[in-house]
Design an enzyme around this catalytic site. Structure first.
Site, PDB file in Angstrom:
ATOM      1  N   GLU A   1      16.105 -41.968  23.164  1.00 40.05           N
ATOM      2  CA  GLU A   1      14.977 -40.341  22.781  1.00 40.05           C
ATOM      3  C   GLU A   1      16.491 -38.655  23.465  1.00 40.05           C
ATOM      4  OE1 GLU A   1      14.773 -43.221  24.728  1.00 40.05           O
ATOM      5  OE2 GLU A   1      12.161 -43.671  23.671  1.00 40.05           O
TER       6      GLU A   1
ATOM      7  N   ASP B   1      18.190 -38.233  20.080  1.00 37.05           N
ATOM      8  CA  ASP B   1      16.870 -37.666  18.847  1.00 37.05           C
ATOM      9  C   ASP B   1      16.219 -36.413  19.150  1.00 37.05           C
ATOM     10  OD1 ASP B   1      16.667 -39.960  17.585  1.00 37.05           O
ATOM     11  OD2 ASP B   1      15.092 -40.652  18.737  1.00 37.05           O
ATOM     12  N   GLU B   2      16.916 -35.914  20.202  1.00 38.01           N
ATOM     13  CA  GLU B   2      16.067 -34.597  20.980  1.00 38.01           C
ATOM     14  C   GLU B   2      17.906 -33.945  20.791  1.00 38.01           C
ATOM     15  OE1 GLU B   2      13.546 -31.740  22.113  1.00 38.01           O
ATOM     16  OE2 GLU B   2      12.997 -33.868  22.018  1.00 38.01           O
ATOM     17  N   PHE B   3      18.616 -34.442  21.004  1.00 37.25           N
ATOM     18  CA  PHE B   3      20.300 -33.677  20.265  1.00 37.25           C
ATOM     19  C   PHE B   3      20.023 -33.022  19.169  1.00 37.25           C
ATOM     20  CE2 PHE B   3      24.852 -34.989  19.915  1.00 37.25           C
ATOM     21  CZ  PHE B   3      24.871 -33.476  19.527  1.00 37.25           C
TER      22      PHE B   3
END
Length: 737
Positions: A50, A53-55
């Site tokens: 997660e 993905d946010e990165f």
């Protein structure tokens, strides 16, 4: 979790002290409203799919929106990420089935290539976060604090550290727009974590006026648990205009523990002194490179340094702003909004003469805080006396009825005027606003370039004018000038000397000061009323005489007609009983000089190169008379004749300024012939030995020359011969043994 509980709170607090709120990753709905993102990498970062993905989404925002992104590598090297070593390599192997691995790798490669921060175990989280917050703040607000962190703040911190133990205090002083508030805010942000009570009161004077003392104290200090205990306080009072307000405010506060810090900003140095602060720091303008950086960011949206990269217009604007951050920023934004950075002289003229509303507002607040005396002096300097010698301006302002000794000092203390090399200077931004305030709109010609009109305070009555007579047709303003009964100061000049034949055939009643170089007529208007005239400054004029007949000159103190080569006589000056200075240097056709013995206030008369004077009157004993290489204190029994150059003096006796007896001149010429025999002046003996040698020479002279010396001492007491060469000096007086 360790980062969330230790490092992130420190980071949030550091940004909070700068007025920037922080949203953590768990609040996704708010994170997309953010203006910048910080990615904190630990060794276990990539273990969370997660997080990766946010990165990637954050990097996409950087590409699509220009979103500001910076990275922190918490207690390990960025090389671990770049080369995907250790835990990073192992974590990626665990995600090897994911089709997003290539995206993650590309994003990581990008972020590690950008500037970022690495923290170490040896550095505390508090220290690390302070540096990170300061760096990112500059990226978020690139124009806010140029020059402050790099140059000013370290100097201020050194001054504070040098103060003795106890409550510390410092004042920031400087002109409008120079950055006093921003410097105070930067210092406040830097120090606020060290204090139990912190308070920053913006626009202290206005805030106190609106809310009152009690309301202001309640707003900032009502939630303190115990106001009777001593506490370490960090207090900033911004834009203070009255020291008594500060005293009242401080008396209502908690007790200050030692090491508390009080910061006060003001445009008025006197106010800071009266506040009893330990130190006053003058906030200077930006240096050349900082000014170019700030201006180019405002005008071009990017850093452009060096004159070769900036347009000529940009360079002119930067020089005109003279390091003032407010002016640089506003001028840059104005040029950017117009979309014109080409060579546009009209645009530059508009910036100089038509200041923006923000600039007018900050300067006006300083202007309206002045006394009437200070306002008048400020407007006179802005219109007529910028770059002029302080002593000369003081004389003129005093003659106009003002009090310059007090007024000029107060303007310097209020950061509206500076003195450099004994000349008055004013920042172009301030000058533009002050001229706008003092400009008279009653006359259409007041808008013509080369003209300046100052009105009486609160009226449209003109009291001072400067005109470029090359541009204007004097006939068009003659009727206007005649009706200006309050006109005291008139300055006329010619930017184009070929058009210097234009002149006013009539002068207004009531003039005190006239400055008119290259005056083109043979005399002043016959109907000119001189009863109020204090100074007449007309060098390089075509005058042959001042006027026909006699006029009242009871107020005249100074007259300067130097290099008026057609001038033949100034006999009218014999009635100017208050006259102090006469300058007729270079008036080569001057035939006579008036009787001035009764002018007891006369101090200086310059007749250098007035070689045609046929008669020379008696002077008061206090007069210093200059004639070419001579400077004669007086020509009479109680004075001193000082000869700067003996050769020149004797040569000029063909047309004598003073009728010396023949035996005196013979003696002096004999002295000169002996002087010329000294071949090597550097080996001449010391003064006593040299004096004895000259006395011996005198003894060898004839009895008649001895009698001549006796008469000389009686008639010209204190007669000195001082050749221009410093190696020879003697006084022919007294000891005749």
């Amino acid at each position: 979790e360790t980062l969330r509980c230790s490092f992130v709170p420190h980071l949030s607090a550091a940004f909070g002290r700068k007025g920037v709120s922080v949203v953590t990753a768990d609040k996704h709905d708010q994170s997309y409203m953010s203006i910048a993102s910080i990615l904190i990498f630990s060794e276990n970062y990539v273990s969370s799919k997660e997080s990766l993905d946010e990165f990637v989404k954050t990097i996409q925002r950087r590409h699509e929106e220009g979103h500001i992104v910076t990275a922190i590598f918490y207690r390990f090297s960025r090389s671990y990420v770049q080369e995907q070593m250790g835990n990073f390599s192992q974590a990626f192997l665990e995600h090897c089935t994911s089709d997003q691995v290539s995206q993650w790798r590309n994003a990581l490669a990008e972020i590690t290539s950008l500037p970022g921060h690495e923290t170490s175990i040896s550095q505390s989280d508090y220290e690390s976060t302070e540096n990170i917050a300061r760096d990112l703040y500059k990226k978020i607000f690139p124009n806010e604090r140029i020059g402050i962190y790099s140059r000013m703040l370290p100097d201020v911190e050194k001054l504070i550290k040098k103060q003795q133990r106890g409550v510390k205090s410092i004042g920031f002083w400087g002109m409008p727009g120079i950055g006093k508030t921003k410097l105070a805010q930067a210092l406040f942000d830097q120090k606020s974590g060290d204090y139990e009570v912190i308070c920053f009161v913006y626009n202290f004077h206005e805030t106190l006026r609106k809310k009152g003392l009690y309301g202001l104290l309640q707003e900032h200090f009502k939630n303190l648990p115990n106001q009777t205990l001593q506490q370490r306080v960090l207090l900033v009072l911004d834009d203070v205009k009255n020291n008594l307000d500060v005293e009242s405010f401080l008396s209502g506060l908690v007790s200050f523990k030692p090491e508390s810090l009080i910061i006060v900003t003001s445009r008025d140095k006197q106010v800071l002194s009266q506040c009893g602060l330990n130190q006053i720091y003058k906030v200077e303008g930006l240096n050349k490179h900082e000014a170019q950086q700030l201006f180019s960011r405002g005008a071009l949206g990017k850093d452009v340094r060096g004159k070769n990269l900036l347009t000529e217009l940009s360079t002119k604007v930067i020089e005109f702003a003279n390091g003032n951050p407010l002016a640089l920023q506003l001028y840059g934004e104005e040029l950017s909004s117009l979309g014109q950075l080409n060579e546009n002289e009209t645009l530059f003229l508009k910036l100089k003469t038509d200041p923006s509303e923000k600039i007018v507002e900050v300067v006006k607040s300083s202007y309206y805080a002045l006394s009437d005396n200070e306002k008048n002096i400020l407007v006179y300097i802005a219109f007529f006396f910028t770059g002029t010698c302080v002593d000369c301006v003081s004389k003129l302002l005093q003659d106009l009825g003002f009090f310059p000794d007090i007024g000029i000092d107060r303007l310097v203390e209020n950061s509206l005027v500076t003195i450099s090399k004994n000349r008055l200077e004013m920042h172009g931004m301030i000058q533009a606003v002050v001229r706008e305030i003092g400009r008279c709109r009653k006359l259409k010609i007041s808008e013509v370039p080369g003209t300046s009109f100052k009105c009486l305070l609160g009226t449209d009555d003109i009291e001072a004018i400067a005109l470029d007579a090359s541009i204007l047709n004097p006939d068009s303003i003659l009727s206007s000038l005649r009706s200006m009964y309050n006109l005291s100061f008139l300055k006329i000049y010619y930017s184009d000397l070929e058009k210097h034949q234009r002149a006013l055939k009539s002068l207004p009643y009531g003039l005190k000061i006239i400055h008119w170089e290259n005056y083109p007529l043979q005399s002043l208007p016959q109907d000119f009323n001189t009863s109020n005239l204090v100074e007449l400054y007309m060098p390089y004029s075509q005058l042959q005489t001042l006027w026909v007949g006699t006029k009242s000159l009871k107020m005249l103190k100074r007259i300067n007609l130097k290099y008026s080569q057609n001038l033949r006589e100034v006999d009218q000056l014999s009635e100017a009983l208050n006259l102090e200075e006469i300058d007729l240097c270079g008036c080569k056709n001057l035939q006579s000089f008036p009787v001035v013995l009764k002018l007891q206030k006369l101090r200086v008369v310059d007749l250098s190169d007035c070689t045609q004077i046929k008669s020379f009157p008696e002077f008061p004993s206090t007069v210093e008379l200059k004639f070419a290489g001579l400077s004669i204190k007086s020509t009479f029994s109680q004075g001193t004749l000082i000869v700067e150059n003996l050769h020149e003096f004797l040569d000029k006796q063909r047309k004598p300024l003073i009728e010396f007896p023949d035996y005196v001149l013979d003696f002096l010429k004999n002295f000169r012939s002996k002087q010329e025999r000294v071949t090597y002046p550097e080996v001449v003996e010391s003064s006593p030995t040299f004096k004895r040698r000259m006395c011996q020479t005198a003894l060898e002279m004839s009895r008649s020359l001895q009698r001549g010396l006796t008469n000389l001492n009686r008639e010209y007491d204190g007669f000195k011969i001082r050749p221009l060469e410093n190696w020879m000096y003697t006084k022919l007086k007294g000891d005749r043994s």
